[in-house]
Motif scaffolding. Structure first.
Motif, PDB file in Angstrom:
ATOM      1  N   LYS A  23      -0.729   7.090  -5.027  1.00  0.00           N
ATOM      2  CA  LYS A  23      -0.566   5.650  -4.809  1.00  0.00           C
ATOM      3  C   LYS A  23       0.275   5.506  -3.541  1.00  0.00           C
ATOM      4  O   LYS A  23       1.443   5.897  -3.517  1.00  0.00           O
ATOM      5  CB  LYS A  23       0.131   5.014  -6.010  1.00  0.00           C
ATOM      6  CG  LYS A  23       0.215   3.519  -5.940  1.00  0.00           C
ATOM      7  CD  LYS A  23       0.799   2.973  -7.225  1.00  0.00           C
ATOM      8  CE  LYS A  23       0.863   1.473  -7.191  1.00  0.00           C
ATOM      9  NZ  LYS A  23       1.446   0.943  -8.429  1.00  0.00           N
ATOM     10  N   THR A  24      -0.323   4.964  -2.486  1.00  0.00           N
ATOM     11  CA  THR A  24       0.419   4.737  -1.251  1.00  0.00           C
ATOM     12  C   THR A  24       0.905   3.296  -1.232  1.00  0.00           C
ATOM     13  O   THR A  24       0.559   2.502  -2.107  1.00  0.00           O
ATOM     14  CB  THR A  24      -0.463   4.994  -0.003  1.00  0.00           C
ATOM     15  OG1 THR A  24      -1.427   3.941   0.105  1.00  0.00           O
ATOM     16  CG2 THR A  24      -1.153   6.350  -0.082  1.00  0.00           C
ATOM     17  N   GLN A  25       1.665   2.955  -0.227  1.00  0.00           N
ATOM     18  CA  GLN A  25       2.135   1.588  -0.114  1.00  0.00           C
ATOM     19  C   GLN A  25       0.996   0.621   0.209  1.00  0.00           C
ATOM     20  O   GLN A  25       1.136  -0.581   0.035  1.00  0.00           O
ATOM     21  CB  GLN A  25       3.249   1.502   0.913  1.00  0.00           C
ATOM     22  CG  GLN A  25       4.496   2.223   0.437  1.00  0.00           C
ATOM     23  CD  GLN A  25       5.659   2.129   1.390  1.00  0.00           C
ATOM     24  OE1 GLN A  25       5.539   1.609   2.501  1.00  0.00           O
ATOM     25  NE2 GLN A  25       6.800   2.645   0.974  1.00  0.00           N
ATOM     26  N   ASP A  26      -0.155   1.168   0.637  1.00  0.00           N
ATOM     27  CA  ASP A  26      -1.316   0.336   0.945  1.00  0.00           C
ATOM     28  C   ASP A  26      -2.393   0.384  -0.125  1.00  0.00           C
ATOM     29  O   ASP A  26      -3.411  -0.284  -0.006  1.00  0.00           O
ATOM     30  CB  ASP A  26      -1.926   0.766   2.284  1.00  0.00           C
ATOM     31  CG  ASP A  26      -0.996   0.484   3.445  1.00  0.00           C
ATOM     32  OD1 ASP A  26      -0.279  -0.539   3.418  1.00  0.00           O
ATOM     33  OD2 ASP A  26      -0.975   1.296   4.400  1.00  0.00           O
ATOM     34  N   THR A  40       1.254   9.281   5.359  1.00  0.00           N
ATOM     35  CA  THR A  40       1.360   7.952   4.760  1.00  0.00           C
ATOM     36  C   THR A  40       2.547   7.885   3.810  1.00  0.00           C
ATOM     37  O   THR A  40       2.850   8.873   3.133  1.00  0.00           O
ATOM     38  CB  THR A  40       0.052   7.565   4.028  1.00  0.00           C
ATOM     39  OG1 THR A  40       0.139   6.208   3.588  1.00  0.00           O
ATOM     40  CG2 THR A  40      -0.221   8.469   2.846  1.00  0.00           C
ATOM     41  N   PRO A  41       3.238   6.745   3.757  1.00  0.00           N
ATOM     42  CA  PRO A  41       4.326   6.586   2.783  1.00  0.00           C
ATOM     43  C   PRO A  41       3.760   6.389   1.380  1.00  0.00           C
ATOM     44  O   PRO A  41       2.716   5.763   1.201  1.00  0.00           O
ATOM     45  CB  PRO A  41       5.075   5.340   3.263  1.00  0.00           C
ATOM     46  CG  PRO A  41       4.093   4.586   4.081  1.00  0.00           C
ATOM     47  CD  PRO A  41       3.117   5.586   4.638  1.00  0.00           C
ATOM     48  N   ALA A  43       4.141   5.145  -2.694  1.00  0.00           N
ATOM     49  CA  ALA A  43       4.778   4.182  -3.578  1.00  0.00           C
ATOM     50  C   ALA A  43       5.195   4.912  -4.851  1.00  0.00           C
ATOM     51  O   ALA A  43       4.813   6.062  -5.074  1.00  0.00           O
ATOM     52  CB  ALA A  43       3.790   3.057  -3.912  1.00  0.00           C
ATOM     53  N   GLY A  62       8.388   7.574  -4.673  1.00  0.00           N
ATOM     54  CA  GLY A  62       8.372   7.378  -3.234  1.00  0.00           C
ATOM     55  C   GLY A  62       8.408   8.672  -2.455  1.00  0.00           C
ATOM     56  O   GLY A  62       8.506   9.758  -3.008  1.00  0.00           O
ATOM     57  N   LYS A 119      10.261   0.038 -12.169  1.00  0.00           N
ATOM     58  CA  LYS A 119       9.016   0.713 -11.783  1.00  0.00           C
ATOM     59  C   LYS A 119       9.136   2.228 -11.962  1.00  0.00           C
ATOM     60  O   LYS A 119       8.208   2.871 -12.445  1.00  0.00           O
ATOM     61  CB  LYS A 119       8.650   0.385 -10.335  1.00  0.00           C
ATOM     62  CG  LYS A 119       8.111  -1.004 -10.143  1.00  0.00           C
ATOM     63  CD  LYS A 119       7.769  -1.243  -8.686  1.00  0.00           C
ATOM     64  CE  LYS A 119       7.276  -2.656  -8.465  1.00  0.00           C
ATOM     65  NZ  LYS A 119       6.953  -2.931  -7.058  1.00  0.00           N
TER      66      LYS A 119
END
Length: 132
Positions: A23-26, A40-41, A43, A62, A119
């Motif tokens: 799961k990325t931030q996008d 990629t960062p 989540a 993260g 979360k």
């Protein structure tokens, strides 16, 4: 392809895999061998590692993922295998975060910090395979 999940405390996973989903931030992203290079960062969420047609979950709070054609490196702030999750501690953290969020509505405390804690706790509980 080779997959590695590393935290500041050391390696959590290292092995050959068929696919890595994160799961990325996008949004969600699935990686297979020969994927284009990417950084990629991440989540808060579960990393899904498919190996020998079985899926292994790792709770990640993260970090970043680096993809090369034959390798995926996940540099996580924290990462836990289901067997390493202290479910009682995760549930207590979830309850604390829910209380803080409720108080934030009344007392305007640090809402974002409490939301992130919630979360993380929910992610750990889900990855552990137990019911909330």
């Amino acid at each position: 392809m080779q997959a590695n999940v590393v935290t500041p405390d050391g390696s959590v996973f290292d092995g050959h895999v068929e696919m890595v989903s994160v799961k990325t931030q996008d949004g969600e992203l699935g990686i297979m061998a020969n994927h284009l290079p990417l950084v990629t960062p991440l989540a808060i969420g579960a990393v899904r590692i498919k190996k020998d047609s079985k899926v292994q979950l790792i709770a990640v709070s993260g970090g970043f993922m680096e993809v090369r054609p034959d390798e995926v490196n996940i540099l996580a702030e924290s990462a836990e295998l289901p067997s390493d999750i202290d479910i009682a501690r995760a549930r207590a953290a979830k309850e604390r975060a829910e209380r803080r969020l409720e108080e934030a509505k009344r007392d305007n405390i640090d809402f974002k910090r409490a939301e992130l804690a919630l979360k993380r706790a929910i992610n750990r509980i889900e990855v552990s395979g137990t019911k909330q």
